[in-house]
Design an enzyme around this catalytic site. Structure first.
Site, short mmCIF file in Angstrom:
data_model
loop_
_atom_site.label_atom_id
_atom_site.label_comp_id
_atom_site.label_asym_id
_atom_site.label_seq_id
_atom_site.Cartn_x
_atom_site.Cartn_y
_atom_site.Cartn_z
N ASN A 77 -12.91 -3.56 2.63
CA ASN A 77 -13.79 -2.40 2.77
C ASN A 77 -14.78 -2.43 1.62
OD1 ASN A 77 -12.30 -1.52 4.99
ND2 ASN A 77 -10.92 -0.31 3.73
N HIS A 126 -10.55 -5.53 -3.35
CA HIS A 126 -9.22 -5.75 -2.77
C HIS A 126 -9.34 -6.09 -1.30
CE1 HIS A 126 -10.18 -1.42 -2.47
NE2 HIS A 126 -9.53 -1.43 -1.32
N HIS A 166 -7.07 -5.87 2.29
CA HIS A 166 -5.90 -5.29 2.97
C HIS A 166 -5.35 -6.37 3.90
CE1 HIS A 166 -6.97 -0.93 2.19
NE2 HIS A 166 -8.16 -1.49 2.02
N ASP A 204 0.85 -1.20 0.00
CA ASP A 204 0.00 0.00 0.00
C ASP A 204 0.89 1.25 0.00
OD1 ASP A 204 -3.23 0.52 0.97
OD2 ASP A 204 -1.82 2.20 1.08
N ILE A 205 0.50 2.24 -0.81
CA ILE A 205 1.30 3.46 -0.96
C ILE A 205 1.28 4.31 0.32
CG2 ILE A 205 -0.46 5.05 -1.87
CD1 ILE A 205 1.55 5.70 -4.14
N GLY A 222 -15.83 2.28 3.84
CA GLY A 222 -14.54 2.94 3.66
C GLY A 222 -13.81 2.57 2.38
N GLN A 223 -14.54 2.01 1.41
CA GLN A 223 -13.90 1.64 0.14
C GLN A 223 -13.71 2.88 -0.72
OE1 GLN A 223 -16.05 -1.21 -2.29
NE2 GLN A 223 -14.33 -1.45 -3.71
P1 5GP Z 1 -9.80 1.29 0.19
O1 5GP Z 1 -9.96 2.57 0.98
O2 5GP Z 1 -10.43 1.39 -1.17
O3 5GP Z 1 -10.23 0.06 0.95
O4 5GP Z 1 -8.24 1.09 0.01
C1 5GP Z 1 -7.53 1.65 -1.04
C2 5GP Z 1 -6.06 1.61 -0.65
O5 5GP Z 1 -5.31 1.82 -1.83
C3 5GP Z 1 -5.64 2.69 0.36
O6 5GP Z 1 -5.09 2.06 1.52
C4 5GP Z 1 -4.60 3.52 -0.40
O7 5GP Z 1 -3.51 3.93 0.42
C5 5GP Z 1 -4.15 2.56 -1.49
N1 5GP Z 1 -3.71 3.20 -2.72
C6 5GP Z 1 -4.34 4.22 -3.37
N2 5GP Z 1 -3.67 4.55 -4.50
C7 5GP Z 1 -2.59 3.70 -4.56
C8 5GP Z 1 -1.53 3.56 -5.49
O8 5GP Z 1 -1.43 4.25 -6.52
N3 5GP Z 1 -0.60 2.60 -5.22
C9 5GP Z 1 -0.67 1.81 -4.11
N4 5GP Z 1 0.29 0.91 -3.95
N5 5GP Z 1 -1.67 1.92 -3.21
C10 5GP Z 1 -2.62 2.86 -3.43
#
Ligand code: 5GP
Ligand code: ZN
Length: 114
Positions: free
Chosen positions: A87, A100, A102, A30-31, A93-94
Site C-alpha cells: 500500500n 512494508h 502484506h 499483523d496485529i 491505503g498506507q
Molecule cells: P498499511 O495500512 O500501512 O498498509 O498496513 C499497516 C498494517 O500494520 C495494518 O494491517 C495494521 O493492522 C498493522 N499494524 C499496525 N500496528 C501494528 C502493531 O503494533 N503490530 C503489528 N503486528 N501490526 C500492526
C-alpha cells in the site's frame, strides 16, 4: 527512525510475533489480520514508501521478494496461493509510513481489492 512504529518493532522495542528475521528484514504477524495468514514484511532500514527507493535498494527489494516467497512456504500458503501487497500513500491505503509488504493467504482473495 524515532517515533516510527515499525522501526521500533524491527529494533525489538515493541514486541511482535516474528516469523522471520535476518540482518536486512523482519517478518511478523499483523496485529489485525485480514486473512488467516497475514504477515508484514519490512526492511530494518527506515524507508517511508516505494516513492523513496532508488537503485541503491536494488538488492534489498530483490531480497524482500525472495524472503516473501520463503515465508509463504513456511506458513504453508505457497501451494494454495497468496497475495503480496504494497500500500503506497493515502490513496493506496498506507497507514504506517515505513515500507512494508502484506503477505496474505489462507483464503481466496477478492479481485479487485476494495
Ligand atoms: P498499511 O495500512 O500501512 O498498509 O498496513 C499497516 C498494517 O500494520 C495494518 O494491517 C495494521 O493492522 C498493522 N499494524 C499496525 N500496528 C501494528 C502493531 O503494533 N503490530 C503489528 N503486528 N501490526 C500492526
Ligand atoms: Zn521506520
Amino acid at each position: 527512525m524515532e517515533d516510527c512504529l515499525f522501526c521500533k518493532i524491527a529494533a525489538g522495542e515493541i514486541p511482535s510475533d516474528k516469523v522471520f528475521e535476518d540482518d536486512q528484514l523482519i517478518a511478523f504477524k499483523d496485529i489485525n489480520p485480514s486473512a488467516p495468514v497475514h504477515i508484514l514484511l519490512i526492511p530494518r532500514e527506515h524507508i517511508v514508501s516505494l516513492n523513496e527507493v532508488d537503485a541503491s535498494h536494488l538488492e534489498l527489494l530483490g531480497h524482500m521478494q525472495i524472503v516473501a516467497a520463503q515465508v509463504a512456504k513456511k506458513m504453508e500458503i505457497d501451494k494454495a496461493g497468496y497475495r503480496l501487497v504494497n500500500n503506497n500513500g493515502y490513496q493506496g491505503g498506507q497507514e504506517i509510513p515505513h515500507l512494508h509488504y502484506h503477505l496474505l493467504g489462507g483464503r481466496t482473495m477478492n479481485w479487485p481489492p476494495g
